[in-house]
Scaffold this active site. Sequence first.
Site, PDB file in Angstrom:
ATOM      1  CB  ILE A 185      -0.927   0.008   1.197  1.00 48.55           C
ATOM      2  CG1 ILE A 185      -0.194   0.128   2.759  1.00 48.55           C
ATOM      3  CG2 ILE A 185      -1.987  -1.019   1.011  1.00 48.55           C
ATOM      4  CD1 ILE A 185      -0.910   0.285   3.750  1.00 48.55           C
ATOM      5  CB  ALA A 186       3.111   3.052   1.501  1.00 48.93           C
ATOM      6  CB  ALA A 223       9.254   4.462   1.237  1.00 49.97           C
ATOM      7  CB  ILE A 254      14.401   2.017   3.705  1.00 50.98           C
ATOM      8  CG1 ILE A 254      15.689   2.958   3.354  1.00 50.98           C
ATOM      9  CG2 ILE A 254      14.965   1.173   4.539  1.00 50.98           C
ATOM     10  CD1 ILE A 254      16.243   3.659   4.512  1.00 50.98           C
ATOM     11  CB  VAL A 278       3.330  -0.268   4.753  1.00 54.18           C
ATOM     12  CG1 VAL A 278       2.381  -0.475   5.651  1.00 54.18           C
ATOM     13  CG2 VAL A 278       4.791   0.558   5.256  1.00 54.18           C
ATOM     14  CE  LYS A 335       9.211   1.360   7.508  1.00 52.13           C
ATOM     15  NZ  LYS A 335       9.706   2.671   8.135  1.00 52.13           N
ATOM     16  CG  ASP A 388       9.472  12.600   8.411  1.00 48.57           C
ATOM     17  OD1 ASP A 388       9.476  13.578   7.677  1.00 48.57           O
ATOM     18  OD2 ASP A 388       9.623  11.403   7.619  1.00 48.57           O
TER      19      ASP A 388
END
Length: 508
Positions: A132-133, A135, A137, A140, A155, A290
Amino acid sequence: MRGPHNIIRLIRTGATLVRTGAMNVVLDAFDAPAPLRMVAYTLGWPFQWLGYKGDPAMPPAPRALTALGPAYIKFGQVLSTRPDVVGEDMALQLRVLQDKLPPFAKERAMAEVEKELGRPVSEIFSEFSEPIAAASIAQVHHAKLADTGQDVAVKVLRPGIERAFRKDVDAFYFAARIVDICAPGARRLRPMDVIEHFDGVVRGELDLRLESAAASEFADNTAKDAGFKLPPVKWDLSARRVMTLGWADGLPIGDNAALDAAGHDRRALGERVLSLFLNHALRDGFFHADMHQGNMKVAADGDIIAYDFGIMGHIDLYTRRVYAEILYGFIKRDYQRVAEVHFEAGYVPAHQDVDEFARALRAVGEPIFGMDATHISMGRLLNYLFEVTERFGMETRTELILLQRTMVVVEGVARSLDPRINIWDVAKPVVEDYIKSSIGPRAIAADLGKTAMVLARFGPRLPGLVERALIAQAGEPEADQGHRPWKRAAALGVVAGIVTTLLATHML
């Protein structure tokens, strides 16, 4: 691994920077001297055909870093927290760097989960979604626990990401050494320090046990914060390359239309985001570094949910007190006190003129207080403050730079929820409460109590320590005492400190 073979990687990097038009932008951001520019173009210009094209729709620097891959994307993100190194304009460009890459296959993620947790995925989860995401590194997945049916977020680190990062970081170190050797004038940029800082950040993010620990500590610190919650860490389903958290179910905090439709008070949400951040930074000294819109949601009951704990900031107790006094001094417009705090903390060299420094601070604060509430910015204040302190010889403090960067992001989130929020009105009660609890009489009593506990542990040795200090001072030759008065002062200081603390402890 940091040998000449890294030249090939640097040539590809230089070629990509030239091909995307980022070379001049980057060199200007670092204010690079002529010898360094010559080396950079030697490594890049003749080999442009080897460089990646990147996405022409992006600005040059993010375009080049995105094209070069995960380590470079992460490097850009870390540099976005260091405007002291790359300048405000470049830091602003890098803050919008898209940390999105094509996901790796769900089957590979499931294989990583099974390898790390030592159990079949079907035994742990009844459902395991596509990514669903994704990045630089990790990525998820949404899953359901087989035994309870609870929704969780899983993750998973990218396969082989550690080795890929290690290669690129080795090339970064090699490049930093080249800068040191070929361009001594650029050493003021502290290239080795910058790469070491980056290396430390990445090492932390490549071990999800550390992120789990950060999430757990943050949850303990904020357990009593009204209107704020974190998804709990599932420790039995987390390991070095896998992290499992409770599912954060809510509306994106950046979707104003959805928040309005759900009946949430956006002004209250904005004020809460600001006050929460200040409390975490001042009260706990451990804050989410963040806190942009993509890392927060609003639950149905109005609570703010934060997640993604890869970048956390830490400030020690002494620095928090100094920071609070500085903020409080500005809120009260007591520039003389703000100046004195800088000198007392040793931030500004003692040979500087405290009154002149106070006048420079007034020039920073007064224009901001004269602004309309919608333009008042604590982030801008800190930025101007760092410019002034640099002029007066203050050395860069990385933890305050990260704090400043996060403050700017948090202000942006608050203002996106309600542009009319007055930053000072929100900050004042938080800072005042911290001042009362950490700098007043109660804080002095608490500090003395902690000192007494330390002395108690050394209790049996204290008489001997005092005796040796006095003997050393009394037996010192007269000539030596004249040459080294600091030894006598140190000995007497030790004795006086011990006696004073003991007396104070007895009175308590």
